[in-house]
Design an enzyme around this catalytic site. Structure first.
Site, mmCIF file in Angstrom:
data_model
loop_
_atom_site.group_PDB
_atom_site.id
_atom_site.type_symbol
_atom_site.label_atom_id
_atom_site.label_comp_id
_atom_site.label_asym_id
_atom_site.label_seq_id
_atom_site.Cartn_x
_atom_site.Cartn_y
_atom_site.Cartn_z
ATOM 1 N N TYR A 132 15.013 1.927 -4.323
ATOM 2 C CA TYR A 132 14.153 0.947 -3.642
ATOM 3 C C TYR A 132 14.671 0.669 -2.229
ATOM 4 C CZ TYR A 132 11.528 -3.370 -2.762
ATOM 5 O OH TYR A 132 10.702 -4.330 -2.215
ATOM 6 N N LYS B 258 12.815 1.527 1.509
ATOM 7 C CA LYS B 258 12.428 0.548 2.532
ATOM 8 C C LYS B 258 13.180 0.818 3.852
ATOM 9 C CE LYS B 258 9.566 -1.906 -0.098
ATOM 10 N NZ LYS B 258 8.103 -1.882 0.094
HETATM 11 P P1 NAP Z 1 3.565 -6.822 -7.057
HETATM 12 O O1 NAP Z 1 3.108 -8.179 -7.460
HETATM 13 O O2 NAP Z 1 4.332 -5.992 -8.027
HETATM 14 O O3 NAP Z 1 2.287 -6.028 -6.539
HETATM 15 C C1 NAP Z 1 2.378 -4.693 -6.137
HETATM 16 C C2 NAP Z 1 1.000 -4.242 -5.722
HETATM 17 O O4 NAP Z 1 1.085 -2.872 -5.305
HETATM 18 C C3 NAP Z 1 -0.015 -4.292 -6.871
HETATM 19 O O5 NAP Z 1 -1.269 -4.661 -6.359
HETATM 20 C C4 NAP Z 1 -0.032 -2.849 -7.337
HETATM 21 O O6 NAP Z 1 -1.224 -2.453 -7.999
HETATM 22 C C5 NAP Z 1 0.089 -2.154 -5.997
HETATM 23 N N1 NAP Z 1 0.401 -0.731 -6.136
HETATM 24 C C6 NAP Z 1 1.522 -0.159 -6.629
HETATM 25 N N2 NAP Z 1 1.385 1.185 -6.628
HETATM 26 C C7 NAP Z 1 0.149 1.453 -6.109
HETATM 27 C C8 NAP Z 1 -0.581 2.628 -5.854
HETATM 28 N N3 NAP Z 1 -0.085 3.844 -6.139
HETATM 29 N N4 NAP Z 1 -1.804 2.524 -5.295
HETATM 30 C C9 NAP Z 1 -2.333 1.315 -5.003
HETATM 31 N N5 NAP Z 1 -1.709 0.156 -5.257
HETATM 32 C C10 NAP Z 1 -0.473 0.226 -5.803
HETATM 33 O O7 NAP Z 1 4.492 -6.872 -5.771
HETATM 34 P P2 NAP Z 1 4.584 -7.884 -4.536
HETATM 35 O O8 NAP Z 1 5.780 -8.703 -4.748
HETATM 36 O O9 NAP Z 1 3.274 -8.505 -4.260
HETATM 37 O O10 NAP Z 1 4.959 -6.839 -3.381
HETATM 38 C C11 NAP Z 1 4.108 -6.463 -2.304
HETATM 39 C C12 NAP Z 1 4.968 -5.717 -1.284
HETATM 40 O O11 NAP Z 1 6.009 -6.584 -0.800
HETATM 41 C C13 NAP Z 1 5.684 -4.491 -1.857
HETATM 42 O O12 NAP Z 1 5.653 -3.452 -0.908
HETATM 43 C C14 NAP Z 1 7.103 -4.984 -2.078
HETATM 44 O O13 NAP Z 1 8.046 -3.929 -2.049
HETATM 45 C C15 NAP Z 1 7.271 -5.952 -0.918
HETATM 46 N N6 NAP Z 1 8.309 -6.962 -1.153
HETATM 47 C C16 NAP Z 1 8.197 -7.884 -2.141
HETATM 48 C C17 NAP Z 1 9.203 -8.834 -2.315
HETATM 49 C C18 NAP Z 1 9.128 -9.905 -3.377
HETATM 50 O O14 NAP Z 1 10.090 -10.709 -3.490
HETATM 51 N N7 NAP Z 1 8.074 -10.020 -4.162
HETATM 52 C C19 NAP Z 1 10.327 -8.835 -1.470
HETATM 53 C C20 NAP Z 1 10.408 -7.871 -0.458
HETATM 54 C C21 NAP Z 1 9.388 -6.964 -0.306
HETATM 55 P P3 NAP Z 1 -1.348 -2.414 -9.637
HETATM 56 O O15 NAP Z 1 -1.676 -3.818 -10.043
HETATM 57 O O16 NAP Z 1 -2.433 -1.437 -9.863
HETATM 58 O O17 NAP Z 1 -0.024 -1.953 -10.151
#
Ligand code: NAP
Length: 245
Positions: free
Chosen positions: A168, A172
């Site tokens: 991961y 990034k």
């Molecule tokens: P999340 O709740 O797990 O949501 C991930 C989203 O990405 C879901 O809508 C998922 O769709 C979609 N996705 C994954 N693979 C995909 C694909 N092949 N095609 C289309 N959609 C896909 O995560 P989140 O926390 O909202 O994260 C959003 C972004 O922020 C990510 O890039 C993550 O790395 C980054 N981020 C998050 C955090 C945190 O603390 N949450 C911190 C740093 C960075 P499905 O529902 O179909 O799986």
């Protein structure tokens, strides 16, 4: 359909930070194309947002699927003739959660995590760049993470030093390299490209241990999506502050 309204595409808009980013952009008068892995999920997302007064258009886009990417570019081109904002939000976390692991990372996990968090972002951006070039002020937001900061990982005293989840973190860090390279390549255009760290946010990926609520977690993406002409370009930002690469 020619339009003066800003058009944004948010990938992975069906839940988490992506959904909230789409909602907040919509509330600011942007027409939001909400992309999800399946059409059903995109349609459900769009109708939820419409109920909330947001102009939302559903789009099937599995970011790892080349046919979906091609069809998405064609649909957006036919319907709007341009794209103002691309939020590369879709991402996957590590296979076994955020447990430190480097040498035992499998090839399969590397392929999966890099496939979504890096290769798909590059491919989606490549497909949509011709439409972003038609915008008066194209904005690309790459959802990175502070866990992609090599500077902080190299400092044993930094708060993230204990979170060395190689697949991961490296995906990034590589995404950040894409941000820097693309911003440089596009420096003579109206497009700005930045990496966002949303914070540690209560989503499926962030878990309920995270201190930050989703609305605050979407703020950095929304700010970078709506940057004015003097805003940063080729930077790594969290809530208006620059992070070290
Ligand atoms: P999340 O709740 O797990 O949501 C991930 C989203 O990405 C879901 O809508 C998922 O769709 C979609 N996705 C994954 N693979 C995909 C694909 N092949 N095609 C289309 N959609 C896909 O995560 P989140 O926390 O909202 O994260 C959003 C972004 O922020 C990510 O890039 C993550 O790395 C980054 N981020 C998050 C955090 C945190 O603390 N949450 C911190 C740093 C960075 P499905 O529902 O179909 O799986």
């Amino acid at each position: 359909m020619a339009t003066d309204k800003k058009i944004a595409l948010v990938t992975g808009a069906n839940r988490g930070i992506g959904f909230e980013t789409a909602r907040q952009l919509g509330k600011k008068g942007v027409t939001v194309i909400v992309a999800a892995r399946t059409l059903k999920s995109a349609e459900e997302t769009a109708s939820k947002l419409k109920t909330d007064g947001v102009e939302a258009v559903p789009l099937k886009l599995d970011v790892t699927n080349a046919q979906d990417r091609e069809a998405a570019a064609k649909t957006i081109g036919d319907k709007f003739g341009k794209l103002d904002i691309l939020v590369n939000n879709a991402g996957v976390g590590p296979q076994d959660g955020f447990v430190p692991k480097t040498i035992n990372t499998t090839e399969e996990e590397l392929q999966k995590v890099f496939g979504t968090n890096l290769f798909a972002v590059i491919a989606v951006t490549r497909s949509l760049l011709p439409l972003l070039k038609k915008s008066e002020a194209g904005r690309i937001v790459n959802l990175s993470s502070v866990l992609g900061s090599l500077t902080l990982h190299a400092d044993p005293k930094s708060p993230i030093a204990g979170f060395k989840v190689f697949a991961y973190d490296a995906s990034k860090a590589a995404l950040n390299a894409f941000t820097i390279h693309l911003a440089a390549e596009l420096k003579d255009t109206k497009i700005k490209v930045n990496s966002a760290h949303p914070g540690w946010v209560k989503t499926e990926m962030g878990t309920d241990q995270a201190p930050m609520e989703i609305p605050e977690g979407a703020k950095t993406s929304v700010d970078l999506a709506l940057l004015g002409p003097d805003g940063p370009n080729g930077r790594f930002i969290h809530l208006g502050q620059e992070l070290p690469w």
